[in-house]
Design a protein around this motif. Sequence first.
Motif, PDB file in Angstrom:
ATOM      1  N   GLU A   1       0.825  -1.209   0.000  1.00  0.00           N
ATOM      2  CA  GLU A   1       0.000   0.000   0.000  1.00  0.00           C
ATOM      3  C   GLU A   1       0.859   1.259   0.000  1.00  0.00           C
ATOM      4  O   GLU A   1       2.048   1.215   0.260  1.00  0.00           O
ATOM      5  N   LEU A   2       0.189   2.359  -0.259  1.00  0.00           N
ATOM      6  CA  LEU A   2       0.804   3.691  -0.204  1.00  0.00           C
ATOM      7  C   LEU A   2       1.983   3.815  -1.168  1.00  0.00           C
ATOM      8  O   LEU A   2       2.971   4.499  -0.897  1.00  0.00           O
ATOM      9  N   THR A   3       1.871   3.168  -2.324  1.00  0.00           N
ATOM     10  CA  THR A   3       2.982   3.153  -3.281  1.00  0.00           C
ATOM     11  C   THR A   3       3.263   4.521  -3.891  1.00  0.00           C
ATOM     12  O   THR A   3       4.320   4.726  -4.467  1.00  0.00           O
ATOM     13  N   ARG A   4       2.341   5.452  -3.738  1.00  0.00           N
ATOM     14  CA  ARG A   4       2.551   6.795  -4.289  1.00  0.00           C
ATOM     15  C   ARG A   4       3.013   7.806  -3.237  1.00  0.00           C
ATOM     16  O   ARG A   4       3.186   8.984  -3.527  1.00  0.00           O
ATOM     17  N   ALA A   5       3.236   7.344  -2.024  1.00  0.00           N
ATOM     18  CA  ALA A   5       3.614   8.258  -0.942  1.00  0.00           C
ATOM     19  C   ALA A   5       4.919   9.002  -1.227  1.00  0.00           C
ATOM     20  O   ALA A   5       5.064  10.162  -0.851  1.00  0.00           O
TER      21      ALA A   5
ATOM     22  N   MET B   1       1.686  13.439   0.922  1.00  0.00           N
ATOM     23  CA  MET B   1       1.746  12.112   1.540  1.00  0.00           C
ATOM     24  C   MET B   1       3.089  11.858   2.237  1.00  0.00           C
ATOM     25  O   MET B   1       3.346  10.742   2.680  1.00  0.00           O
ATOM     26  N   ALA B   2       3.920  12.879   2.351  1.00  0.00           N
ATOM     27  CA  ALA B   2       5.263  12.711   2.911  1.00  0.00           C
ATOM     28  C   ALA B   2       5.243  12.057   4.293  1.00  0.00           C
ATOM     29  O   ALA B   2       6.100  11.229   4.609  1.00  0.00           O
ATOM     30  N   GLY B   3       4.255  12.379   5.104  1.00  0.00           N
ATOM     31  CA  GLY B   3       4.162  11.795   6.434  1.00  0.00           C
ATOM     32  C   GLY B   3       3.839  10.305   6.417  1.00  0.00           C
ATOM     33  O   GLY B   3       3.998   9.619   7.435  1.00  0.00           O
ATOM     34  N   LEU B   4       3.414   9.799   5.280  1.00  0.00           N
ATOM     35  CA  LEU B   4       3.057   8.386   5.155  1.00  0.00           C
ATOM     36  C   LEU B   4       4.194   7.530   4.595  1.00  0.00           C
ATOM     37  O   LEU B   4       4.049   6.317   4.484  1.00  0.00           O
ATOM     38  N   VAL B   5       5.311   8.151   4.257  1.00  0.00           N
ATOM     39  CA  VAL B   5       6.434   7.401   3.677  1.00  0.00           C
ATOM     40  C   VAL B   5       6.887   6.260   4.589  1.00  0.00           C
ATOM     41  O   VAL B   5       7.100   5.142   4.099  1.00  0.00           O
ATOM     42  N   PRO B   6       7.031   6.452   5.904  1.00  0.00           N
ATOM     43  CA  PRO B   6       7.415   5.310   6.745  1.00  0.00           C
ATOM     44  C   PRO B   6       6.409   4.149   6.673  1.00  0.00           C
ATOM     45  O   PRO B   6       6.803   2.983   6.641  1.00  0.00           O
TER      46      PRO B   6
ATOM     47  N   ALA C   1       4.514   3.516   4.095  1.00  0.00           N
ATOM     48  CA  ALA C   1       4.688   2.953   2.750  1.00  0.00           C
ATOM     49  C   ALA C   1       5.868   1.993   2.726  1.00  0.00           C
ATOM     50  O   ALA C   1       5.781   0.900   2.154  1.00  0.00           O
ATOM     51  N   GLU C   2       6.959   2.389   3.362  1.00  0.00           N
ATOM     52  CA  GLU C   2       8.144   1.533   3.402  1.00  0.00           C
ATOM     53  C   GLU C   2       7.869   0.256   4.191  1.00  0.00           C
ATOM     54  O   GLU C   2       8.302  -0.834   3.800  1.00  0.00           O
ATOM     55  N   ALA C   3       7.127   0.368   5.280  1.00  0.00           N
ATOM     56  CA  ALA C   3       6.778  -0.812   6.075  1.00  0.00           C
ATOM     57  C   ALA C   3       5.855  -1.738   5.275  1.00  0.00           C
ATOM     58  O   ALA C   3       6.014  -2.971   5.305  1.00  0.00           O
ATOM     59  N   SER C   4       4.924  -1.162   4.536  1.00  0.00           N
ATOM     60  CA  SER C   4       4.020  -1.957   3.708  1.00  0.00           C
ATOM     61  C   SER C   4       4.792  -2.681   2.608  1.00  0.00           C
ATOM     62  O   SER C   4       4.539  -3.857   2.322  1.00  0.00           O
TER      63      SER C   4
END
Length: 131
Positions: free
Chosen positions: A91-95, A101-106, A108-111
Amino acid sequence: MENADVVLIAAPMYNLTVPSTLKAWLDHVIIAGRSAGPGSSVAGTPVYVVASRGGSYEPGTPREGTDYVRNYLTAVLGGTLGMEVDFIVPELTRAHLHPAMAGLVPKAEASRAKAFEDAVTKGKAAARRVA
């Protein structure tokens, strides 16, 4: 598909659902009285679906309930064809691409890391099953 030991499907989310090419393929392999319905020729065949999406649709997110990829493919592959469906969901491949969406990068990396882990685990399980 009838001769496959295992099926792997890539299903990126396009506009909340599967790509039209995947839908068209399914329309060709779903054959009433053969692959679909009682006595399905593909019943019990394991199918792994890599269902990627740019955002998150998990429980507790604003888009919860609008994941029509998993719902649709579970119904068609599992219900209609009788296959054993399992998902790998990055998920969150476009973060990384959208500043908002910068705050969702961690996350995204975990996903992404979990998806790779799931792919290895499920791939090994599928290999053992057909060996």
